[in-house]
Design a protein around this motif. Structure first.
Motif, short mmCIF file in Angstrom:
data_model
loop_
_atom_site.label_atom_id
_atom_site.label_comp_id
_atom_site.label_asym_id
_atom_site.label_seq_id
_atom_site.Cartn_x
_atom_site.Cartn_y
_atom_site.Cartn_z
N CYS A 53 0.88 -1.17 0.00
CA CYS A 53 0.00 0.00 0.00
C CYS A 53 0.91 1.22 0.00
O CYS A 53 1.76 1.36 0.89
N GLU A 54 0.78 2.08 -1.00
CA GLU A 54 1.67 3.23 -1.13
C GLU A 54 1.57 4.16 0.08
O GLU A 54 2.58 4.64 0.61
N GLY A 55 0.34 4.40 0.55
CA GLY A 55 0.18 5.27 1.70
C GLY A 55 0.85 4.71 2.94
O GLY A 55 1.46 5.46 3.72
N GLU A 56 0.75 3.41 3.13
CA GLU A 56 1.38 2.79 4.30
C GLU A 56 2.90 2.84 4.18
O GLU A 56 3.60 3.07 5.18
N LYS A 57 3.41 2.66 2.97
CA LYS A 57 4.86 2.77 2.77
C LYS A 57 5.35 4.16 3.16
O LYS A 57 6.35 4.30 3.88
N GLN A 58 4.64 5.19 2.72
CA GLN A 58 5.04 6.56 3.03
C GLN A 58 4.99 6.81 4.53
O GLN A 58 5.88 7.48 5.09
N CYS A 59 3.97 6.27 5.20
CA CYS A 59 3.88 6.43 6.65
C CYS A 59 5.06 5.77 7.35
O CYS A 59 5.68 6.36 8.24
N PHE A 60 5.38 4.53 6.95
CA PHE A 60 6.48 3.83 7.59
C PHE A 60 7.81 4.57 7.38
O PHE A 60 8.63 4.65 8.29
N GLN A 61 8.00 5.09 6.19
CA GLN A 61 9.25 5.83 5.93
C GLN A 61 9.37 7.03 6.86
O GLN A 61 10.45 7.33 7.37
N LYS A 62 8.27 7.74 7.08
CA LYS A 62 8.28 8.88 8.00
C LYS A 62 8.46 8.41 9.45
O LYS A 62 9.19 9.03 10.24
N LEU A 63 7.78 7.32 9.81
CA LEU A 63 7.84 6.83 11.18
C LEU A 63 9.23 6.36 11.57
O LEU A 63 9.62 6.43 12.74
N MET A 64 9.99 5.87 10.60
CA MET A 64 11.35 5.43 10.90
C MET A 64 12.25 6.60 11.30
O MET A 64 13.33 6.39 11.85
N GLU A 65 11.79 7.84 11.03
CA GLU A 65 12.56 9.04 11.40
C GLU A 65 11.90 9.80 12.55
O GLU A 65 12.34 10.89 12.90
N ASP A 66 10.84 9.22 13.13
CA ASP A 66 10.06 9.91 14.15
C ASP A 66 10.30 9.28 15.52
O ASP A 66 10.81 8.16 15.63
N THR A 67 9.91 10.01 16.57
CA THR A 67 10.04 9.47 17.92
C THR A 67 9.16 8.24 18.15
O THR A 67 9.37 7.50 19.12
N LEU A 68 8.21 7.98 17.26
CA LEU A 68 7.35 6.79 17.38
C LEU A 68 8.01 5.52 16.85
O LEU A 68 7.39 4.45 16.88
N LYS A 69 9.22 5.63 16.37
CA LYS A 69 9.89 4.48 15.74
C LYS A 69 9.87 3.23 16.62
O LYS A 69 9.69 2.11 16.12
N ALA A 70 10.04 3.40 17.93
CA ALA A 70 10.09 2.25 18.83
C ALA A 70 8.73 1.62 19.06
O ALA A 70 8.64 0.54 19.66
N PHE A 71 7.67 2.26 18.57
CA PHE A 71 6.32 1.76 18.82
C PHE A 71 5.63 1.23 17.57
O PHE A 71 4.43 1.01 17.57
N VAL A 72 6.40 1.07 16.49
CA VAL A 72 5.87 0.49 15.25
C VAL A 72 6.83 -0.59 14.78
O VAL A 72 8.00 -0.60 15.19
N PRO A 73 6.39 -1.51 13.92
CA PRO A 73 7.33 -2.51 13.38
C PRO A 73 8.43 -1.83 12.59
O PRO A 73 8.16 -0.88 11.83
N ALA A 74 9.67 -2.26 12.75
CA ALA A 74 10.77 -1.72 11.93
C ALA A 74 10.48 -2.02 10.46
O ALA A 74 10.08 -3.14 10.11
N TYR A 75 10.67 -1.01 9.61
CA TYR A 75 10.31 -1.13 8.20
C TYR A 75 11.56 -1.36 7.36
O TYR A 75 12.59 -0.71 7.57
N HIS A 76 11.47 -2.26 6.36
CA HIS A 76 12.64 -2.64 5.57
C HIS A 76 12.43 -2.49 4.07
O HIS A 76 13.17 -3.09 3.29
N GLY A 77 11.42 -1.72 3.67
CA GLY A 77 11.25 -1.45 2.25
C GLY A 77 10.25 -2.35 1.56
O GLY A 77 9.42 -3.02 2.20
N VAL A 78 10.32 -2.38 0.22
CA VAL A 78 9.37 -3.12 -0.61
C VAL A 78 10.07 -4.31 -1.24
O VAL A 78 11.20 -4.19 -1.74
N VAL A 79 9.41 -5.46 -1.20
CA VAL A 79 9.93 -6.67 -1.82
C VAL A 79 8.82 -7.29 -2.68
O VAL A 79 7.66 -6.90 -2.61
N GLN A 80 9.22 -8.25 -3.52
CA GLN A 80 8.26 -8.94 -4.37
C GLN A 80 8.12 -10.39 -3.93
O GLN A 80 9.08 -11.04 -3.53
N HIS A 81 6.89 -10.88 -4.04
CA HIS A 81 6.60 -12.29 -3.76
C HIS A 81 5.49 -12.73 -4.70
O HIS A 81 4.42 -12.11 -4.75
N ASP A 82 5.76 -13.78 -5.47
CA ASP A 82 4.77 -14.30 -6.43
C ASP A 82 4.21 -13.21 -7.33
O ASP A 82 3.01 -13.18 -7.64
#
Length: 303
Positions: A53-82
């Protein structure tokens, strides 16, 4: 709910690290209590794949730089599966043994203001939503809706919220999976404080150690939310708190599900406690968190 293990490859267009460079961990089954089956896949490197989800990707990218980082799953980018893209993040269950899990949907509404506007622009009576309504409450439709055997989407969306504690407490229990495998998702009409308290008591088995662990984490989260740049500048709708504990007494709470979280136009900010009136964009997230902390605290024995 499903249990699945899978492998994946890095999206060619992204410079994210491959999970294969990480030390392998014992696979942890992901327990999908609610949501769309097929949205998640699990690998054996402590990672979780969630349908892109593009919107969720953008949120995670921002959250990785925010004080909330410790309260969300660590984000590792976009991958492909099937052949499909997925957002890759930490599997929050990895370090728990036979965990109990609860999903609490936060906020005083679970639809965006723009969803109401779009539904009003295209006011098509919906037979499928009428059927969902009468399945819960045969008396809910008006005489006109009964005659049409259909309801407008805006009417259904707002009616649905009044059934649960979303409108009365600012959060609702969405689903529970106990350590013994019992799964409960029938909380659509869990509305009163007393009903919610009973659901929470059952989830924690009235264990004071578990309750105290959750309360510590929730109070830490509340403090960080009140100072977070991300939180102040985003309408957080349809997001959940994921509660996890196991038989050792270990507990964890994380914010998840940011597919409907949207940035506010500058300079608008939210306090997340002001009651929602259409146009003010308030979501009631902190009001709900205040109530959740208060109810959990009331479960503890008096000392």
């Amino acid at each position: 709910m499903f249990y699945e293990s899978t492998t994946w490859k890095k999206h060619k267009s992204l410079g994210t690290s491959s999970p294969l460079s990480m030390p392998p961990k014992e696979p942890q089954q992901w327990l999908q209590v609610v949501g769309h089956a097929g949205s998640f896949h699990v690998g054996e490197y402590g990672m979780l794949l969630k349908r892109f989800c593009e919107g969720e990707k953008q949120c995670f990218q921002k959250l990785m730089e925010d004080t909330l980082k410790a309260f969300v799953p660590a984000y590792h980018g976009v991958v492909q599966h099937d052949g499909h893209d997925y957002n890759m993040m930490d599997n929050l269950l990895t370090h728990f043994h036979t965990p109990a899990i609860m999903d609490c949907k936060m906020g005083s509404r679970t639809y965006l203001e723009e969803e109401l506007l779009m539904a009003r622009d295209r006011p098509q009576p919906r037979k499928d939503m009428y059927e969902k309504m009468v399945a819960v409450d045969p008396e809910a439709p008006t005489a006109q809706e009964q005659a049409q055997q259909a309801v407008l989407k805006t009417r259904y969306m707002q009616w649905r919220e009044t059934l649960s504690s979303t409108t009365t407490l600012g959060f609702r229990v969405e689903g529970v999976r106990k350590a013994n495998g019992a799964c409960h998702t029938n909380f659509k009409r869990t509305r009163s404080r007393e009903q919610v308290m009973e659901a929470l008591k059952d989830f924690v088995d009235s264990n004071p150690q578990i309750v105290r662990g959750y309360l510590r984490r929730l109070k830490q989260l509340r403090w960080v939310l009140e100072t977070s740049d991300f939180f102040r500048t985003h309408e957080v709708v349809g997001s959940s708190l994921l509660f996890v504990h196991d038989g050792t007494g270990k507990t964890g709470v994380w914010m998840i599900d940011f597919g409907k979280t949207v940035a506010l136009p500058s300079p608008l900010t939210l306090d997340h406690r002001t009651p929602w009136v259409e146009g003010n964009r308030e979501d009631g997230y902190l009001w709900g968190l205040d109530n959740l902390i208060d109810i959990l605290g009331s479960i503890l024995p008096l000392t």
